[in-house]
Motif scaffolding. Structure first.
Motif, PDB file in Angstrom:
ATOM      1  N   LEU A  46       0.805  -1.222   0.000  1.00 41.24           N
ATOM      2  CA  LEU A  46       0.000   0.000   0.000  1.00 41.24           C
ATOM      3  C   LEU A  46       0.843   1.279   0.000  1.00 41.24           C
ATOM      4  CD1 LEU A  46      -2.825  -0.850   2.565  1.00 41.24           C
ATOM      5  CD2 LEU A  46      -3.139  -0.409   0.130  1.00 41.24           C
ATOM      6  N   SER A  47       2.109   1.148   0.351  1.00 42.37           N
ATOM      7  CA  SER A  47       2.982   2.318   0.435  1.00 42.37           C
ATOM      8  C   SER A  47       3.120   2.992  -0.933  1.00 42.37           C
ATOM      9  CB  SER A  47       4.352   1.876   0.939  1.00 42.37           C
ATOM     10  OG  SER A  47       5.202   2.988   1.053  1.00 42.37           O
ATOM     11  N   GLY A  48       2.997   4.313  -0.959  1.00 47.71           N
ATOM     12  CA  GLY A  48       3.189   5.054  -2.207  1.00 47.71           C
ATOM     13  C   GLY A  48       2.004   5.914  -2.595  1.00 47.71           C
ATOM     14  N   LYS A  49       1.949   6.230  -3.891  1.00 49.40           N
ATOM     15  CA  LYS A  49       0.947   7.163  -4.416  1.00 49.40           C
ATOM     16  C   LYS A  49      -0.268   6.416  -4.968  1.00 49.40           C
ATOM     17  CE  LYS A  49       0.583  11.149  -7.553  1.00 49.40           C
ATOM     18  NZ  LYS A  49       1.326  12.003  -8.512  1.00 49.40           N
ATOM     19  N   TRP A  50      -1.460   6.931  -4.638  1.00 49.63           N
ATOM     20  CA  TRP A  50      -2.731   6.335  -5.087  1.00 49.63           C
ATOM     21  C   TRP A  50      -3.663   7.415  -5.624  1.00 49.63           C
ATOM     22  CZ3 TRP A  50      -3.006   1.230  -5.476  1.00 49.63           C
ATOM     23  CH2 TRP A  50      -2.105   0.471  -4.710  1.00 49.63           C
TER      24      TRP A  50
ATOM     25  N   TYR B  86      -0.740   9.941  -0.736  1.00 51.34           N
ATOM     26  CA  TYR B  86       0.406   9.087  -0.439  1.00 51.34           C
ATOM     27  C   TYR B  86       0.160   8.362   0.872  1.00 51.34           C
ATOM     28  CZ  TYR B  86       2.707  11.921  -3.983  1.00 51.34           C
ATOM     29  OH  TYR B  86       3.011  12.561  -5.165  1.00 51.34           O
ATOM     30  N   PHE B  87       0.423   7.064   0.875  1.00 52.38           N
ATOM     31  CA  PHE B  87       0.385   6.257   2.089  1.00 52.38           C
ATOM     32  C   PHE B  87       1.821   5.975   2.520  1.00 52.38           C
ATOM     33  CE2 PHE B  87      -3.906   3.867   1.473  1.00 52.38           C
ATOM     34  CZ  PHE B  87      -4.564   4.849   2.174  1.00 52.38           C
ATOM     35  N   THR B  88       2.124   6.267   3.783  1.00 50.16           N
ATOM     36  CA  THR B  88       3.424   5.915   4.349  1.00 50.16           C
ATOM     37  C   THR B  88       3.154   5.095   5.609  1.00 50.16           C
ATOM     38  OG1 THR B  88       4.302   8.032   3.554  1.00 50.16           O
ATOM     39  CG2 THR B  88       5.656   6.811   5.150  1.00 50.16           C
TER      40      THR B  88
ATOM     41  N   THR C 281       0.262   2.225  11.992  1.00 49.64           N
ATOM     42  CA  THR C 281      -0.386   3.449  11.516  1.00 49.64           C
ATOM     43  C   THR C 281       0.031   3.691  10.070  1.00 49.64           C
ATOM     44  OG1 THR C 281       1.427   4.858  12.291  1.00 49.64           O
ATOM     45  CG2 THR C 281      -0.454   4.545  13.798  1.00 49.64           C
ATOM     46  N   ILE C 282      -0.711   4.556   9.404  1.00 55.67           N
ATOM     47  CA  ILE C 282      -0.368   4.977   8.045  1.00 55.67           C
ATOM     48  C   ILE C 282      -0.473   6.496   7.998  1.00 55.67           C
ATOM     49  CG2 ILE C 282      -1.007   4.928   5.604  1.00 55.67           C
ATOM     50  CD1 ILE C 282      -2.253   2.176   6.066  1.00 55.67           C
ATOM     51  N   LEU C 283       0.613   7.145   7.576  1.00 57.75           N
ATOM     52  CA  LEU C 283       0.561   8.591   7.357  1.00 57.75           C
ATOM     53  C   LEU C 283      -0.120   8.810   6.011  1.00 57.75           C
ATOM     54  CD1 LEU C 283       1.318  11.552   7.972  1.00 57.75           C
ATOM     55  CD2 LEU C 283       3.498  11.118   6.796  1.00 57.75           C
ATOM     56  N   LEU C 284      -1.175   9.602   6.014  1.00 62.18           N
ATOM     57  CA  LEU C 284      -1.926   9.902   4.801  1.00 62.18           C
ATOM     58  C   LEU C 284      -1.703  11.359   4.434  1.00 62.18           C
ATOM     59  CD1 LEU C 284      -4.246   9.465   2.696  1.00 62.18           C
ATOM     60  CD2 LEU C 284      -5.798  10.166   4.517  1.00 62.18           C
TER      61      LEU C 284
ATOM     62  N   VAL D 164      -6.869  21.243  -2.246  1.00 65.40           N
ATOM     63  CA  VAL D 164      -6.851  21.224  -0.783  1.00 65.40           C
ATOM     64  C   VAL D 164      -5.882  20.125  -0.344  1.00 65.40           C
ATOM     65  CG1 VAL D 164      -8.211  20.853   1.311  1.00 65.40           C
ATOM     66  CG2 VAL D 164      -9.254  21.970  -0.672  1.00 65.40           C
ATOM     67  N   TYR D 165      -4.948  20.485   0.529  1.00 67.95           N
ATOM     68  CA  TYR D 165      -3.985  19.515   1.048  1.00 67.95           C
ATOM     69  C   TYR D 165      -4.341  19.177   2.491  1.00 67.95           C
ATOM     70  CZ  TYR D 165       0.255  17.534   3.014  1.00 67.95           C
ATOM     71  OH  TYR D 165       1.139  16.708   3.670  1.00 67.95           O
ATOM     72  N   ASN D 166      -4.230  17.908   2.835  1.00 67.60           N
ATOM     73  CA  ASN D 166      -4.502  17.481   4.199  1.00 67.60           C
ATOM     74  C   ASN D 166      -3.573  16.332   4.563  1.00 67.60           C
ATOM     75  OD1 ASN D 166      -5.940  17.385   6.697  1.00 67.60           O
ATOM     76  ND2 ASN D 166      -7.036  15.599   5.935  1.00 67.60           N
ATOM     77  N   SER D 167      -3.139  16.317   5.803  1.00 65.70           N
ATOM     78  CA  SER D 167      -2.300  15.231   6.294  1.00 65.70           C
ATOM     79  C   SER D 167      -2.918  14.692   7.580  1.00 65.70           C
ATOM     80  CB  SER D 167      -0.886  15.765   6.581  1.00 65.70           C
ATOM     81  OG  SER D 167      -0.072  14.735   7.097  1.00 65.70           O
TER      82      SER D 167
END
Length: 200
Positions: A39-43, A68-70, A77-80, A91-94
């Motif tokens: 799942l890691s990477g760009k989607w 991006y999933f990290t 956990t996954i950083l989104l 719009v950017y969101n983390s």
């Protein structure tokens, strides 16, 4: 923000097998380190269907989204990091997603915690997120892929899965990548950065 939360959660729904989506089990498929690494990477957000009127209303505002999933394999956990074109603006969101390995779900906390079942479609370079599959008023499904344009076979898998959850194909809201402004903004920033580095 509510839509992006739903879209992300939906993206993490149980991994569905592409062979017989109409009979696929979209809940309870365990998430492993192999799954998280994959799942890691760009989607790219492809499409979304839901019986939840609030989510549906929010989804209609979203023209496109990539993220991006990290994954962090140690703390589950996954950083989104999302880049969403909503009503003509980027719009950017983390945020942080929780991974519940044993029951195959991803969660996102906010005013209300949203939980989605993850279904990985490795053959197609895609995954689906299903939320509240047993709740007639709130059930939903979203599709994400490793590129914005998808093959007819993957679209068919998604449509069949939507139907298997008791929703209609006409309820699907697809991304419109011609209206994407986030990619253009990112390209502009990348070019500016390269020029600056070249001038140094």
């Amino acid at each position: 923000m509510a839509l992006s939360m739903v879209l992300v959660i939906l993206s993490l729904l149980p991994l569905l097998e592409a062979q017989n989506p109409e009979h696929a089990n979209i809940t309870g498929i365990p998430i492993t380190n192999v799954t998280l690494t994959w799942l890691s990477g760009k989607w790219f957000y492809v499409g979304f269907a839901s019986h939840n009127l609030e989510f549906k209303k929010e989804a209609q505002k979203v023209q496109s989204e990539y993220f991006y999933f990290t994954p962090n394999l140690t703390d589950d956990t996954i950083l989104l990091q999302e880049h969403q074109t909503t009503e003509g603006r980027c719009v950017y969101n983390s945020s942080q997603l929780g991974v519940q390995r044993e029951n195959g779900t991803l969660s996102r906390k906010g005013a209300v915690e949203i939980i989605a079942h993850l279904t990985v479609l490795k053959k197609h370079g895609a995954f689906m997120l299903a939320f509240s599959p047993e709740d007639e008023k709130n059930k939903g499904l979203s599709l994400y892929a490793d590129k914005p344009a998808i093959a007819p076979e993957l679209k068919e898998v998604f449509q069949k899965t939507v139907k298997s959850l008791g929703m209609d194909e006409s309820e699907i809201i697809y991304a419109d990548w011609e209206k994407d402004v986030c990619s253009q903004e990112q390209e502009h920033l990348d070019m500016k950065k390269k020029k600056k580095e070249k001038d140094l």
